[in-house]
Design a protein around this motif. Structure first.
Motif, PDB file in Angstrom:
ATOM      1  N   GLU A 122       0.809  -1.217  -0.004  1.00  0.00           N
ATOM      2  CA  GLU A 122      -0.092   0.093   0.032  1.00  0.00           C
ATOM      3  C   GLU A 122       0.866   1.105  -0.031  1.00  0.00           C
ATOM      4  O   GLU A 122       0.212   2.241  -0.003  1.00  0.00           O
ATOM      5  N   ASN A 123       2.129   1.199   0.174  1.00  0.00           N
ATOM      6  CA  ASN A 123       3.051   2.340   0.202  1.00  0.00           C
ATOM      7  C   ASN A 123       4.054   2.142  -0.781  1.00  0.00           C
ATOM      8  O   ASN A 123       4.148   0.807  -1.629  1.00  0.00           O
ATOM      9  N   GLU A 124       5.262   3.090  -0.867  1.00  0.00           N
ATOM     10  CA  GLU A 124       6.493   2.949  -1.844  1.00  0.00           C
ATOM     11  C   GLU A 124       7.656   2.890  -0.901  1.00  0.00           C
ATOM     12  O   GLU A 124       7.786   3.912  -0.352  1.00  0.00           O
ATOM     13  N   MET A 125       8.350   1.721  -0.604  1.00  0.00           N
ATOM     14  CA  MET A 125       9.616   1.664  -0.056  1.00  0.00           C
ATOM     15  C   MET A 125      10.706   2.885  -0.677  1.00  0.00           C
ATOM     16  O   MET A 125      10.826   2.766  -1.557  1.00  0.00           O
ATOM     17  N   LYS A 126      11.136   3.605   0.412  1.00  0.00           N
ATOM     18  CA  LYS A 126      12.242   4.468  -0.087  1.00  0.00           C
ATOM     19  C   LYS A 126      13.533   4.100   0.605  1.00  0.00           C
ATOM     20  O   LYS A 126      13.447   4.094   1.878  1.00  0.00           O
ATOM     21  N   PHE A 127      14.685   4.256  -0.125  1.00  0.00           N
ATOM     22  CA  PHE A 127      15.903   3.775   0.453  1.00  0.00           C
ATOM     23  C   PHE A 127      16.943   5.068   0.743  1.00  0.00           C
ATOM     24  O   PHE A 127      16.887   5.942  -0.286  1.00  0.00           O
ATOM     25  N   PRO A 128      17.776   4.984   1.763  1.00  0.00           N
ATOM     26  CA  PRO A 128      17.857   3.790   2.723  1.00  0.00           C
ATOM     27  C   PRO A 128      16.889   4.314   3.484  1.00  0.00           C
ATOM     28  O   PRO A 128      16.066   5.158   3.745  1.00  0.00           O
ATOM     29  N   ALA A 129      16.497   2.929   4.251  1.00  0.00           N
ATOM     30  CA  ALA A 129      15.370   2.949   5.256  1.00  0.00           C
ATOM     31  C   ALA A 129      15.766   2.098   6.653  1.00  0.00           C
ATOM     32  O   ALA A 129      16.489   1.509   6.427  1.00  0.00           O
ATOM     33  N   VAL A 130      15.202   2.614   7.530  1.00  0.00           N
ATOM     34  CA  VAL A 130      15.267   1.666   8.976  1.00  0.00           C
ATOM     35  C   VAL A 130      13.819   0.934   8.777  1.00  0.00           C
ATOM     36  O   VAL A 130      12.691   1.524   8.902  1.00  0.00           O
ATOM     37  N   ALA A 131      13.940  -0.282   9.251  1.00  0.00           N
ATOM     38  CA  ALA A 131      12.775  -1.139   9.537  1.00  0.00           C
ATOM     39  C   ALA A 131      12.713  -1.588  11.043  1.00  0.00           C
ATOM     40  O   ALA A 131      13.720  -1.986  11.527  1.00  0.00           O
ATOM     41  N   LEU A 132      11.502  -1.214  11.786  1.00  0.00           N
ATOM     42  CA  LEU A 132      11.375  -1.822  13.049  1.00  0.00           C
ATOM     43  C   LEU A 132      10.498  -3.037  12.821  1.00  0.00           C
ATOM     44  O   LEU A 132       9.346  -2.905  12.594  1.00  0.00           O
TER      45      LEU A 132
END
Length: 333
Positions: A122-132
Motif C-alpha cells: 500500500e506504500n512505496e519503500m524508499k531507501f535507505p530505510a530503517v525497519a522496526l
C-alpha cells in the motif's frame, strides 16, 4: 508477473496470488486463533495438523478469487522460515507439490523479509530505510540500503515484544492472544505503576523485555500475596508505555544515526494502536509507513511481494528443492 505464495509458519494457513510485486489479486487466510485460545497459546502439533486439513481448500479459494488460470502463474513462493518446523513443512510440501505438478519454478522466502515487504503493498519503500520489525517471535531493527540489501542493527536478547505482551496478559488473567487485549485496555488506563524502561546501552539497538515482563509478574504476585487488587487497565497502560517508549526511542535514534529517508514498521505488533500513536507523535521529520492491519499479521501476500524482488536477484528454479536456511538469521534470504 503473477506469483502464487504460501505462508504457514505459525497458526495461519494462507495462500495468495500477487501481481508485479504490488497488486494483491487474492489473499486467503485461515486463522486458528479460536482453536488455540483454550491452550493459552499456539500448540505446534495442533497448528501443523490444522494446516494439513485445510491447505488444499485455501489453495483452491486463492486461485478462484484471483480469477486466473493456473497456466498464468509464473512461479511459486513459500515461507521457508523462521517459524514452527512442523507448520513450515506442511506449507513447503504443499508448495513443492503444486509447483512440481504444474511445472512451475519455486523459491523459498524468509518470513521476516515478507513482513518488511508487506509495507510495499500500500506504500512505496524508499531507501535507505530503517525497519522496526516487531512480532510475537521477533524484535529487530534493520537497515535497508536497497531491495534485499538488509543489515541487522539490533534484536531482542530474550523475549520478543509480542511474546512479552502475551505473558503479561496471561499474568493478568486476560485471554489469548494477549497483545490486542492489553493494547485496548491500555487506552482506558493510566501509567500509574511507573515500570522500568529497559533501554540497555542507549548507544546500541538491541532490546530486552524479560525484565519488564518479570516486573509486571512480580507486582501481580506480590499484590495477590497481600490480598491487594491490581488495576488491570492501569497495569496494561503502564506496561505499554514502557514498551513503546523503548521501541520508539531506539527507532528514532537509529533513523537519525543512519540518515534514512523512511521508517518502516512491520510485523504483528505493528498493529498496536499505542505504538502507532507514539511513533506519529514523536517522529515528525521522517516518513513512517506501516501496513494496514490485515497486512501486519501473518499472511501469504507479503511472501509473494517479497518473492517478486527476490526473484530479480536470484530467479526461482525448477529443481523443486528449497535451498538455504533462512531460519537462522534475518540476513540469510
Amino acid at each position: 508477473m503473477i506469483i502464487l505464495s504460501v505462508e504457514s509458519s505459525c497458526d495461519e494457513t494462507s495462500v495468495a496470488i500477487t501481481k508485479d510485486g504490488k497488486e494483491v489479486l487474492s489473499n486467503i487466510v485461515l486463522s486458528q486463533i479460536d482453536i488455540h485460545k483454550v491452550f493459552g497459546g499456539v500448540v505446534p502439533e495442533v497448528a501443523s495438523r490444522q494446516h494439513v486439513e485445510h491447505m488444499t481448500q485455501v489453495f483452491s479459494e486463492a486461485i478462484l478469487k484471483a480469477n486466473i488460470t493456473i497456466e498464468e502463474i509464473d512461479f511459486v513462493a513459500v515461507t521457508q522460515g523462521p517459524g514452527l518446523i512442523g507448520a513450515l513443512l506442511v506449507g513447503i510440501n504443499a508448495a513443492v507439490a503444486f509447483a512440481y505438478s504444474h511445472d512451475k519454478p519455486i523459491m523459498g522466502v524468509n518470513h521476516l523479509f515478507g513482513h518488511i515487504y508487506a509495507s510495499q503493498i500500500e506504500n512505496e519503500m524508499k531507501f535507505p530505510a530503517v525497519a522496526l520489525l516487531v512480532s510475537g517471535g521477533h524484535t529487530e531493527l534493520l537497515y535497508i540500503k536497497d531491495h534485499y540489501q538488509i543489515e541487522q542493527l539490533g534484536s531482542t536478547l530474550d523475549d520478543a515484544v509480542g511474546e512479552a505482551y502475551d505473558k503479561v496478559a496471561r499474568s493478568l488473567g486476560l485471554p489469548y492472544p494477549g497483545g490486542p487485549v492489553v493494547d485496548k485496555l491500555a487506552h482506558t488506563g493510566k501509567d500509574t505503576y511507573k515500570l522500568p524502561r529497559p533501554y540497555l546501552n542507549k548507544e546500541e539497538f538491541n532490546f530486552s523485555f524479560s525484565g519488564l515482563k518479570s516486573a509486571v509478574i512480580n507486582l501481580v504476585h506480590n499484590a495477590e500475596q497481600r490480598n491487594e487488587k491490581i488495576d488491570v487497565a492501569n497495569m496494561c497502560a503502564s506496561f505499554q508505555e514502557s514498551v513503546t517508549d523503548v521501541l520508539v526511542d531506539k527507532t528514532k535514534r537509529c533513523a537519525a544515526k543512519y540518515n534514512v529517508k523512511q521508517i518502516i514498521v512491520a510485523g504483528g505488533v505493528a498493529a498496536n494502536k499505542g505504538l502507532r500513536e507514539k511513533l506519529a507523535e514523536q517522529i515528525k521529520d521522517i516518513e513512517i509507513i506501516i501496513p494496514s492491519i490485515k497486512y501486519c499479521t501473518d499472511q501469504a501476500a507479503m511472501i509473494g511481494i517479497a518473492a517478486y524482488y527476490q526473484n530479480k536477484i536470484e530467479p526461482a528454479k525448477k529443481d523443486y528443492f528449497i535451498k538455504g536456511d533462512s531460519t537462522l538469521d534475518i540476513n540469510q534470504s
